[in-house]
Design a protein around this motif. Structure first.
Motif, PDB file in Angstrom:
ATOM      1  N   GLY A 468    -149.456 -66.717   9.053  1.00 54.79           N
ATOM      2  CA  GLY A 468    -148.544 -66.010   7.185  1.00 54.79           C
ATOM      3  C   GLY A 468    -147.049 -66.840   7.133  1.00 54.79           C
ATOM      4  N   TRP A 469    -147.854 -68.248   7.657  1.00 55.28           N
ATOM      5  CA  TRP A 469    -146.485 -69.644   7.720  1.00 55.28           C
ATOM      6  C   TRP A 469    -147.223 -70.327   7.091  1.00 55.28           C
ATOM      7  N   SER A 470    -146.993 -70.939   5.968  1.00 59.45           N
ATOM      8  CA  SER A 470    -147.854 -72.141   5.403  1.00 59.45           C
ATOM      9  C   SER A 470    -146.871 -73.853   5.595  1.00 59.45           C
ATOM     10  N   ALA A 471    -146.876 -74.638   6.818  1.00 57.49           N
ATOM     11  CA  ALA A 471    -146.447 -75.405   6.703  1.00 57.49           C
ATOM     12  C   ALA A 471    -145.854 -76.276   5.246  1.00 57.49           C
ATOM     13  N   GLU A 472    -147.318 -76.525   4.872  1.00 55.81           N
ATOM     14  CA  GLU A 472    -146.992 -77.276   3.137  1.00 55.81           C
ATOM     15  C   GLU A 472    -146.321 -76.286   1.956  1.00 55.81           C
ATOM     16  N   ARG A 473    -146.206 -74.937   2.279  1.00 48.32           N
ATOM     17  CA  ARG A 473    -144.995 -74.611   0.956  1.00 48.32           C
ATOM     18  C   ARG A 473    -144.103 -74.231   1.887  1.00 48.32           C
ATOM     19  N   GLY A 474    -144.025 -74.654   3.185  1.00 49.65           N
ATOM     20  CA  GLY A 474    -142.011 -74.835   4.200  1.00 49.65           C
ATOM     21  C   GLY A 474    -142.017 -72.833   2.993  1.00 49.65           C
ATOM     22  N   ALA A 475    -143.427 -72.172   3.841  1.00 48.09           N
ATOM     23  CA  ALA A 475    -142.772 -70.887   3.432  1.00 48.09           C
ATOM     24  C   ALA A 475    -143.830 -69.095   3.458  1.00 48.09           C
ATOM     25  N   PHE A 476    -143.333 -67.974   3.745  1.00 51.98           N
ATOM     26  CA  PHE A 476    -143.708 -67.317   4.450  1.00 51.98           C
ATOM     27  C   PHE A 476    -145.038 -67.294   2.854  1.00 51.98           C
ATOM     28  N   GLN A 478    -148.607 -65.692   1.024  1.00 47.26           N
ATOM     29  CA  GLN A 478    -149.112 -63.631   0.265  1.00 47.26           C
ATOM     30  C   GLN A 478    -150.109 -63.063   1.410  1.00 47.26           C
ATOM     31  N   GLY A 479    -151.233 -64.431   2.098  1.00 46.74           N
ATOM     32  CA  GLY A 479    -152.190 -64.014   2.676  1.00 46.74           C
ATOM     33  C   GLY A 479    -152.419 -64.525   3.571  1.00 46.74           C
ATOM     34  N   LEU A 480    -152.596 -64.359   5.119  1.00 40.14           N
ATOM     35  CA  LEU A 480    -153.343 -64.936   6.226  1.00 40.14           C
ATOM     36  C   LEU A 480    -153.809 -66.632   5.921  1.00 40.14           C
ATOM     37  N   ASP A 481    -153.399 -67.272   5.976  1.00 39.92           N
ATOM     38  CA  ASP A 481    -153.874 -68.576   6.100  1.00 39.92           C
ATOM     39  C   ASP A 481    -153.965 -69.244   4.457  1.00 39.92           C
ATOM     40  N   GLY A 482    -152.965 -68.721   3.631  1.00 38.27           N
ATOM     41  CA  GLY A 482    -153.777 -68.635   2.205  1.00 38.27           C
ATOM     42  C   GLY A 482    -151.697 -69.569   1.861  1.00 38.27           C
ATOM     43  N   HIS A 483    -151.585 -69.944   0.613  1.00 34.14           N
ATOM     44  CA  HIS A 483    -150.662 -70.673  -0.053  1.00 34.14           C
ATOM     45  C   HIS A 483    -150.145 -69.989  -0.953  1.00 34.14           C
ATOM     46  N   VAL A 484    -150.285 -69.027  -1.301  1.00 34.00           N
ATOM     47  CA  VAL A 484    -149.803 -68.492  -2.253  1.00 34.00           C
ATOM     48  C   VAL A 484    -148.087 -67.750  -2.387  1.00 34.00           C
ATOM     49  N   LEU A 485    -146.992 -67.352  -2.876  1.00 33.01           N
ATOM     50  CA  LEU A 485    -146.300 -67.053  -2.415  1.00 33.01           C
ATOM     51  C   LEU A 485    -146.691 -65.311  -3.278  1.00 33.01           C
ATOM     52  N   ASP A 486    -145.625 -64.130  -2.426  1.00 34.37           N
ATOM     53  CA  ASP A 486    -145.602 -62.621  -3.055  1.00 34.37           C
ATOM     54  C   ASP A 486    -144.479 -61.841  -2.671  1.00 34.37           C
ATOM     55  N   ALA A 487    -143.315 -62.099  -3.684  1.00 31.39           N
ATOM     56  CA  ALA A 487    -142.111 -61.006  -3.755  1.00 31.39           C
ATOM     57  C   ALA A 487    -141.908 -59.607  -2.208  1.00 31.39           C
ATOM     58  N   LEU A 509    -137.186 -68.127   0.922  1.00 34.02           N
ATOM     59  CA  LEU A 509    -136.350 -67.382  -0.666  1.00 34.02           C
ATOM     60  C   LEU A 509    -136.418 -69.054  -0.750  1.00 34.02           C
ATOM     61  N   ASP A 510    -135.574 -69.884  -0.921  1.00 36.95           N
ATOM     62  CA  ASP A 510    -135.882 -70.717  -1.729  1.00 36.95           C
ATOM     63  C   ASP A 510    -137.138 -71.197  -2.484  1.00 36.95           C
ATOM     64  N   ALA A 511    -138.053 -71.314  -2.305  1.00 35.70           N
ATOM     65  CA  ALA A 511    -139.489 -71.214  -2.146  1.00 35.70           C
ATOM     66  C   ALA A 511    -140.058 -70.069  -3.677  1.00 35.70           C
ATOM     67  N   VAL A 522    -137.861 -61.543 -10.887  1.00 39.17           N
ATOM     68  CA  VAL A 522    -139.016 -61.993 -10.146  1.00 39.17           C
ATOM     69  C   VAL A 522    -139.910 -60.947 -10.339  1.00 39.17           C
ATOM     70  N   TYR A 523    -140.558 -62.005 -10.534  1.00 36.16           N
ATOM     71  CA  TYR A 523    -142.408 -61.284 -10.677  1.00 36.16           C
ATOM     72  C   TYR A 523    -142.983 -60.936  -9.307  1.00 36.16           C
ATOM     73  N   ARG A 524    -143.725 -60.351  -9.252  1.00 40.19           N
ATOM     74  CA  ARG A 524    -144.793 -59.977  -7.693  1.00 40.19           C
ATOM     75  C   ARG A 524    -145.370 -60.945  -6.886  1.00 40.19           C
ATOM     76  N   TYR A 525    -146.262 -61.851  -8.014  1.00 37.64           N
ATOM     77  CA  TYR A 525    -146.645 -63.184  -7.528  1.00 37.64           C
ATOM     78  C   TYR A 525    -147.364 -63.631  -8.846  1.00 37.64           C
ATOM     79  N   ASP A 526    -148.069 -64.831  -8.398  1.00 39.24           N
ATOM     80  CA  ASP A 526    -148.565 -65.374 -10.050  1.00 39.24           C
ATOM     81  C   ASP A 526    -150.379 -64.574  -9.883  1.00 39.24           C
TER      82      ASP A 526
END
Length: 613
Positions: A468-476, A478-487, A509-511, A522-526
């Protein structure tokens, strides 16, 4: 994230009053929206989820309404009688000032409760003003025919499914079509007229409402709401907004069962002209469970107890459905079947079709509801009353089921209609369910398969941290092995899954701030990066905006948190009420008023107050 204003244009605004320009009254069984111009344009009788009687907010021509306003040019102001749900709409004209006092008396469980009396008291306070009333019910969401009979100061509207009686101290007359009733009158300073709309039949005869009785019932209604609100333990910086939110949550309670509806309306659009229009007049397990948290925070244990009784008496936690022991939502009477269909004869608010009744999402698998529910049971056991042995058995059975089923895709907290996925928030709340159940078992020495529960809890934790953590995004994400952020992941520190100052969380939080926050909103997601199976954009989600405030506060960023909170409060309507979403120019979007938004306001205010000291 920048606002996209496409699809939010307010076309045809002359026929429709904006969503935000309304107040709500009710009797803990049903509710009515009263527009700032004095028109009741949404009312269902005899329950929140009954077919509408007035619904011009969804179709200005075919929906039906109760207009009541001065017959001369005026400006209006609307406010609640302090610390109550009695609504006052004032009319200011060149020759005088008058007001309408709108309320529904809250009575006990006697037969009088079935009357669902709605009282409109018109009082001239200065000078003189002429008034005009037009009562135009359209039964069954505008699809049911009715007859109207006027005799003296009483009018009876009769349809196959419902009969209403209007009594008035002012003269009444039927229009030429024989369906609607009109009244015209002039008031001098100190004079008043009273209109009362009652459900009749089934042993309930028509009953007049003289001026003196209307005054007595108004005073009794004020006493009821003030006596209830006096039980609040909140005395912080934002007392007025928190009190209004608490009064709203109570107003959305269905007293006969203890159920709490998500909102009193259906199909108010999340995007003007779009298809994101849903029926919210039901009990979402998630929303109601979070309401229990808010009520307990404020000290209202009886509401929490009533909801726990709703769960037990209707066997909610003993379900055997295909998606598990819990559905995501229920009827206010506990029923499980909520078939969704469209009302093609209604054009929708500002042409936003379809208008829907029922909700097909009831068949979805949303694993996060287990965490919300078990957390509310845990808090009730801690702050309210210790749960019974039977209820603990129900909790144990639910948690045992969750141990077997947490590791699977679902539709997620946002009820996407684009197929099941492995949402991190769903895993997070499964972790919450297990962790809170373990706490209850340990604190009270209750029997449980703790070894199995701990193994499942720890497996979820490790999975979220690894996938659930994306090293690429530096963030937890939305989905497992994903890269989309979710509020929804703003809940991670609030759920005590991570420390609010954990470096991974602060990076998340910064991301989120960079990608999903626009001036505190705040948007839920894109949806372009994470398609949800629906067309068109949506506004920012107010519950996420209040979660963001709380996340900032818990991270020690108090100045940012306070500024974001104060900004959010400016988006409330003139009465302190919020819909589900806020559009690009600050307009309220979605069903109104929305319980989820107000309970998150209460939580943000409570925790920000505590952090500020």
């Amino acid at each position: 994230m920048a606002f996209d204003s496409a699809g939010f244009e307010q076309a045809d605004g002359g026929r429709y009053i904006p969503i935000s320009e309304h107040g709500l009254i009710g009797d803990l069984r049903t509710a009515a929206l009263v527009a700032a111009n004095g028109t009741i344009d949404w009312y269902c009788c005899p329950r929140f989820d009954a077919p509408s009687v007035f619904a011009s907010i969804l179709d200005a021509d075919a929906g039906g309404s109760w207009e009541l306003a001065a017959e001369v040019p005026t400006r209006t102001r609307q406010f609640y009688f302090p610390d109550t749900n009695v609504l006052i709409t004032r009319f200011f004209a060149a020759d005088g000032v008058a007001e309408i006092q709108d309320f529904m008396p809250v009575v006990d469980d006697s037969r009088e409760a079935d009357r669902h009396r709605l009282i409109r008291r018109v009082v001239c306070v200065r000078g003189t003003l002429p008034f005009r009333a037009r009562i135009a019910p359209r039964f069954g969401y505008g699809a049911e025919a009715h007859t109207t009979h006027v005799e003296g100061h009483t009018a009876v509207f009769r349809s196959p499914s419902l009969t209403l009686a209007l009594t008035a101290t002012a003269p009444l007359e039927a229009d030429t079509g024989g369906l609607d009733v009109w009244s015209r009158f002039k008031l001098l300073e100190g004079e008043s007229h009273v209109f009362a709309l009652d459900r009749i039949g089934d042993g309930l005869p028509p009953r007049s409402c003289p001026r003196a009785e209307a005054q007595e019932q108004a005073e009794a209604t004020v006493r009821f709401w003030r006596r209830w609100l006096a039980g609040s333990r909140y005395h912080g910086r934002w007392r007025e907004m928190v009190n209004r939110s608490a009064l709203l949550l109570k107003l959305l309670t269905y007293a006969p069962t203890g159920a709490i509806v998500a909102a009193p309306t259906t199909s108010l659009p999340e995007q003007i002209g779009g298809e994101r229009n849903w029926d919210y007049r039901y009990v979402w397990v998630r929303d109601a469970a979070f309401c229990v948290y808010a009520m307990l925070r404020l000290g209202f244990t009886s509401e929490a107890e009533a909801f726990m009784a709703f769960l037990s008496e209707r066997g909610i936690m003993r379900g055997t459905g295909q998606s598990g022991p819990l559905q995501i939502m229920y009827g206010i009477d506990g029923r499980t079947d909520l078939p969704e269909y469209e009302l093609a004869h209604l054009e929708g608010h500002l042409g936003s079709a379809p208008v829907r009744v029922g909700n097909a999402a009831t068949g979805q698998l949303q694993l996060d509801i287990y965490g919300a529910l078990i957390d509310s049971v845990y808090l009730y056991d801690k702050w309210g009353q210790p749960i019974s042995s039977d209820r603990w058995d129900e909790v144990g059975a639910v948690v045992d089921w969750l141990c077997e089923h947490w590791d699977q895709p679902d539709e997620g907290v946002w009820e996407t209609r684009g197929g099941r996925r492995n949402f991190v928030y769903s895993r997070l709340m499964c972790w919450v369910a297990l962790e809170r159940a373990i706490r209850m078992a340990n604190r009270r020495g209750l029997p449980a398969d703790l070894t199995r529960w701990r193994e499942s809890r720890d497996a979820i934790y490790r999975q979220i941290m690894a996938r659930g953590w994306s090293a690429e995004r530096g963030a937890f994400v939305q989905g497992l092995d994903g890269h989309v952020l979710d509020a929804s992941l703003l809940m991670m520190p609030m759920a005590k899954f991570v420390s609010p100052t954990d470096p991974k969380w602060l990076s998340t939080l910064d991301a989120l701030t960079t990608d999903l926050v626009s001036d505190s909103l705040v948007y839920r997601y894109d949806p372009t990066a994470s398609p949800d199976g629906l067309h068109g954009p949506e506004g920012t989600f107010s519950i996420c905006s209040f979660w963001y405030v709380e996340a900032l506060a818990r991270a020690g960023r108090l100045e940012e948190a306070r500024l974001a909170f104060e900004k959010m409060l400016t988006y409330a309507n003139h009465l302190g009420l919020f819909a589900e979403e806020i559009g690009p120019t600050g307009e309220q979007l979605g069903n109104f008023p929305q319980a989820f938004t107000h309970l998150s306001l209460i939580s943000a205010a409570f925790n920000l107050d505590r952090a500020l000291g």
